[in-house]
Design a protein around this motif. Structure first.
Motif, mmCIF file in Angstrom:
data_model
loop_
_atom_site.group_PDB
_atom_site.id
_atom_site.type_symbol
_atom_site.label_atom_id
_atom_site.label_comp_id
_atom_site.label_asym_id
_atom_site.label_seq_id
_atom_site.Cartn_x
_atom_site.Cartn_y
_atom_site.Cartn_z
ATOM 1 N N UNK A 175 0.778 -1.324 -0.035
ATOM 2 C CA UNK A 175 -0.224 0.070 0.091
ATOM 3 C C UNK A 175 1.003 1.324 0.136
ATOM 4 N N UNK A 176 0.356 2.345 -0.294
ATOM 5 C CA UNK A 176 0.797 3.567 -0.139
ATOM 6 C C UNK A 176 -0.027 4.715 0.559
ATOM 7 N N UNK A 177 0.681 5.454 1.525
ATOM 8 C CA UNK A 177 0.130 6.203 2.609
ATOM 9 C C UNK A 177 0.780 7.489 2.152
ATOM 10 N N UNK A 178 -0.047 8.661 2.039
ATOM 11 C CA UNK A 178 0.411 9.822 1.661
ATOM 12 C C UNK A 178 0.502 11.094 2.704
ATOM 13 N N UNK A 179 1.756 11.584 2.965
ATOM 14 C CA UNK A 179 1.809 12.573 3.935
ATOM 15 C C UNK A 179 0.912 13.961 3.435
ATOM 16 N N UNK A 180 -0.133 14.358 4.159
ATOM 17 C CA UNK A 180 -1.017 15.354 3.594
ATOM 18 C C UNK A 180 -0.535 16.822 3.367
ATOM 19 N N UNK A 181 0.829 16.962 3.661
ATOM 20 C CA UNK A 181 1.160 18.351 3.574
ATOM 21 C C UNK A 181 2.572 18.311 2.851
ATOM 22 N N UNK A 182 2.933 19.292 2.005
ATOM 23 C CA UNK A 182 4.387 19.622 1.816
ATOM 24 C C UNK A 182 5.361 19.413 2.661
ATOM 25 N N UNK A 183 6.451 18.998 2.344
ATOM 26 C CA UNK A 183 7.625 19.047 3.419
ATOM 27 C C UNK A 183 8.759 19.788 2.746
ATOM 28 N N UNK A 184 9.020 20.917 3.589
ATOM 29 C CA UNK A 184 10.102 21.690 3.160
ATOM 30 C C UNK A 184 11.479 21.235 3.426
ATOM 31 N N UNK A 185 12.261 21.420 2.311
ATOM 32 C CA UNK A 185 13.559 21.085 2.630
ATOM 33 C C UNK A 185 13.679 19.542 2.274
ATOM 34 N N UNK A 186 12.878 18.739 1.683
ATOM 35 C CA UNK A 186 12.739 17.205 1.704
ATOM 36 C C UNK A 186 14.172 16.856 1.024
ATOM 37 N N UNK A 187 14.463 17.439 -0.290
ATOM 38 C CA UNK A 187 15.412 17.143 -1.124
ATOM 39 C C UNK A 187 16.875 17.112 -0.134
ATOM 40 N N UNK A 188 16.938 17.988 0.822
ATOM 41 C CA UNK A 188 18.108 18.086 1.522
ATOM 42 C C UNK A 188 18.289 17.061 2.742
ATOM 43 N N UNK A 189 17.009 16.200 3.008
ATOM 44 C CA UNK A 189 16.915 15.505 4.072
ATOM 45 C C UNK A 189 17.628 14.187 3.937
ATOM 46 N N UNK A 191 18.417 9.951 4.684
ATOM 47 C CA UNK A 191 17.371 8.744 4.746
ATOM 48 C C UNK A 191 16.702 8.716 6.298
ATOM 49 N N UNK A 192 17.657 8.932 7.264
ATOM 50 C CA UNK A 192 17.159 9.047 8.597
ATOM 51 C C UNK A 192 16.070 9.810 8.777
ATOM 52 N N UNK A 193 16.111 11.208 8.609
ATOM 53 C CA UNK A 193 15.101 12.224 8.720
ATOM 54 C C UNK A 193 13.853 11.718 8.047
ATOM 55 N N UNK A 194 13.789 11.235 6.795
ATOM 56 C CA UNK A 194 12.925 10.747 6.105
ATOM 57 C C UNK A 194 12.032 9.580 6.700
ATOM 58 N N UNK A 195 12.622 8.720 7.159
ATOM 59 C CA UNK A 195 12.169 7.535 7.956
ATOM 60 C C UNK A 195 11.541 8.185 9.188
ATOM 61 N N UNK A 196 11.969 9.188 9.898
ATOM 62 C CA UNK A 196 11.210 9.520 11.097
ATOM 63 C C UNK A 196 10.013 10.365 10.732
#
Length: 275
Positions: A175-189, A191-196
């Motif tokens: 399945x796919x679950x979507x975070x319902x708001x944009x994430x600022x600075x996502x490209x600079x994050x 893997x650990x930060x994205x997982x959290x």
């Protein structure tokens, strides 16, 4: 004399009947007595052909039947480990227990193997998507240029885009679950930060979300993982086997959570851009 002769005949008759009386079978003894013992038959019982009771078999019989008849007549011995060894037999109770343990070990081994396969598949996909981004192009509202109009982006759109853009076809149970708001600075994050971030989404367990992270990252995020797991237990509305119903319309960078077999999760970066 005649009375004495009759008495003698009756005595001899009783003695003859007692000597040749057929002993009770194990089945009948079982009905009348509660205390039983296990014996190994060393000979077929007289009624063996009728009741299928043969030498080499192990039966529960009344203690008195074993003590007073089977053992003295050398038709059986008590079912002790030593007697099993002497008879060259394996205790059926031990054999059955060993078979159960073997079957349980096989099932556990198969489950571990399946779990290892699931973990490996999640790790491969996580590494592949680490530097990937899925782009979705939409028309925008002339009056609100940061919002899609008409249309939106849903989990199904992301699933289709994964297949067409990255050649990744998810299974129905994934399945796919979507975070319902944009994430600022996502490209600079990293893997650990994205997982959290996806761990804080509903229904993510700390153990599954941490799959594939290095030991140091897991140790640093241990507290957050525990809090996330507790939050996941409280939330029972999210079905991890189905795509979410979230629909986003705002342009920007988003994070989605892909849930694979075994409950392992992988982060996905996707971007909604203006056409």
């Amino acid at each position: 004399m005649s009375s004495a002769a009759a008495s003698l005949r009756n005595g001899l008759r009783r003695s003859f009947l007692q000597q040749h009386q057929t002993p009770p079978t194990p089945t009948s003894i079982t009905i009348r007595h509660k205390h039983q013992v296990r014996v190994i038959l060393t000979r077929d019982l007289p009624e063996g052909q009728m009741r299928n009771i043969y030498a080499g078999e192990v039966h529960n019989v009344a203690a008195g039947y074993a003590r007073n008849y089977l053992i003295p007549q050398k038709m059986a011995v008590y079912a002790t480990p030593r007697n099993f060894e002497r008879c060259g037999l394996v205790d059926p109770e031990i054999a059955a227990k060993e078979e159960e343990e073997k079957a349980a070990q096989q099932i556990a081994s198969q489950e571990d193997e399946e779990e290892n396969k699931d973990l490996t598949a999640a790790d491969i996909l996580r590494k592949y998507l680490r530097n990937k981004m899925v782009k979705l192009i939409r028309n925008v509202d002339p009056n609100v240029p940061t919002m899609c109009h008409p249309g939106h982006v849903s989990a199904m759109n992301i699933r289709d885009k994964l297949s067409k853009q990255l050649k990744i076809d998810l299974e129905e149970h994934e399945s796919i679950q979507i975070r319902n708001e944009p994430v600022a600075g996502l490209e600079e994050m990293d893997e650990k930060e994205r997982m959290q971030l996806i761990m804080n989404m509903d229904g993510v367990s700390g153990a599954a979300a941490g799959a594939g992270l290095d030991a140091e990252a897991e140790a640093e995020g241990e507290d957050n993982e525990g809090e996330s797991a507790a939050a996941a237990d409280e939330s029972s509305s999210t079905d991890e086997t189905k795509d979410c119903d979230t629909k986003v319309k705002q342009l920007g960078d988003y994070l989605a959570k892909i849930t694979l077999a075994g409950g392992y999760v992988v982060p996905l970066h996707f971007r909604i851009e203006r056409r």
